[in-house]
Design an enzyme around this catalytic site. Structure first.
Site, PDB file in Angstrom:
ATOM      1  CB  SER A   1       7.202  10.889  -3.324  1.00  0.00           C
ATOM      2  OG  SER A   1       6.522  12.013  -3.849  1.00  0.00           O
TER       3      SER A   1
ATOM      4  CG  HIS B   1      -2.327  -6.870  -0.268  1.00  0.00           C
ATOM      5  ND1 HIS B   1      -1.082  -6.620   0.260  1.00  0.00           N
ATOM      6  CD2 HIS B   1      -2.872  -7.853   0.477  1.00  0.00           C
ATOM      7  CE1 HIS B   1      -0.880  -7.435   1.285  1.00  0.00           C
ATOM      8  NE2 HIS B   1      -1.958  -8.193   1.435  1.00  0.00           N
TER       9      HIS B   1
ATOM     10  CG  HIS C   1      -0.220  13.614  -5.234  1.00  0.00           C
ATOM     11  ND1 HIS C   1      -0.716  13.063  -4.083  1.00  0.00           N
ATOM     12  CD2 HIS C   1      -0.195  14.947  -5.036  1.00  0.00           C
ATOM     13  CE1 HIS C   1      -0.972  14.023  -3.224  1.00  0.00           C
ATOM     14  NE2 HIS C   1      -0.661  15.182  -3.776  1.00  0.00           N
TER      15      HIS C   1
ATOM     16  CB  THR D   1      -0.795   3.776  -2.067  1.00  0.00           C
ATOM     17  OG1 THR D   1      -0.883   3.985  -3.487  1.00  0.00           O
ATOM     18  CG2 THR D   1      -0.898   2.295  -1.764  1.00  0.00           C
TER      19      THR D   1
END
Length: 185
Positions: free
Chosen positions: A4, A29, A36, A10
């Protein structure tokens, strides 16, 4: 195989930037890359708002204190999980939405670009390390890893994560998932 990665981080970054700039987050964007959590990296050098470089768009919207704002937004994104855990004792709804998004991209063969985890081979001089990087995701998982434009300090941060992973894996045995004596049947 894919993980993931930083899909959730994000999404949080794009939302925070959209709020800061007064635009829909779908027009932002940007990616969190690397890992993470505490060592995640906001890829500011490739961030844009509908094709307009981030700093230019910020100035168009009357924001001129770029470095402080970017540092604050990245820190808020990085620490948001801790705040959610403190309030709800878990973050499973956010990761569930991220996994749902990844599954949609796979099942629908969307060829969407998502920051998922995959094995890196040669990107930024990195070899055989799993990192979260933007990738085209389709019915076969990662179709193609996208080489995001990174400024030197960001590239240095990626190398730092890689060096930490390499040292960490060299001195630590992976955890036993099913106890010391279990066997897979």
């Amino acid at each position: 195989m894919l993980g993931s990665g930083t899909v959730l981080d994000t999404a949080r970054l794009k939302y925070a930037l959209g709020e800061h700039l007064g635009v829909d987050s779908r027009s932002v964007h940007s990616f969190i890359i690397g890992e993470h959590g505490d060592s995640e990296i906001a890829a500011w050098s490739s961030t844009n708002v509908s094709g307009i470089p981030l700093n230019d768009f910020c100035e168009m919207r009357g924001h001129f204190n770029h470095d402080d704002s970017m540092e604050r937004i990245a820190a808020n994104v990085r620490n948001s999980a801790y705040e959610i855990i403190a309030k709800k004792n878990a973050t499973y709804y956010g990761i569930a939405m991220s996994v749902k998004r990844i599954c949609e991209a796979i099942v629908r063969d969307e060829k969407s670009i998502l920051p998922v985890s995959g094995m890196i081979h040669g990107m930024y001089g990195v070899e055989d390390v799993v990192l979260s990087m933007p990738a085209i995701v389709g019915k076969n998982g990662i179709v193609f890893l996208c080489n995001v434009l990174l400024c030197f300090p960001l590239m240095h941060s990626v190398i730092h994560i890689v060096n930490f992973q390499t040292v960490d894996h060299a001195f630590h045995r992976p955890p036993q998932l099913f106890g010391h004596h279990s066997k897979f049947v």
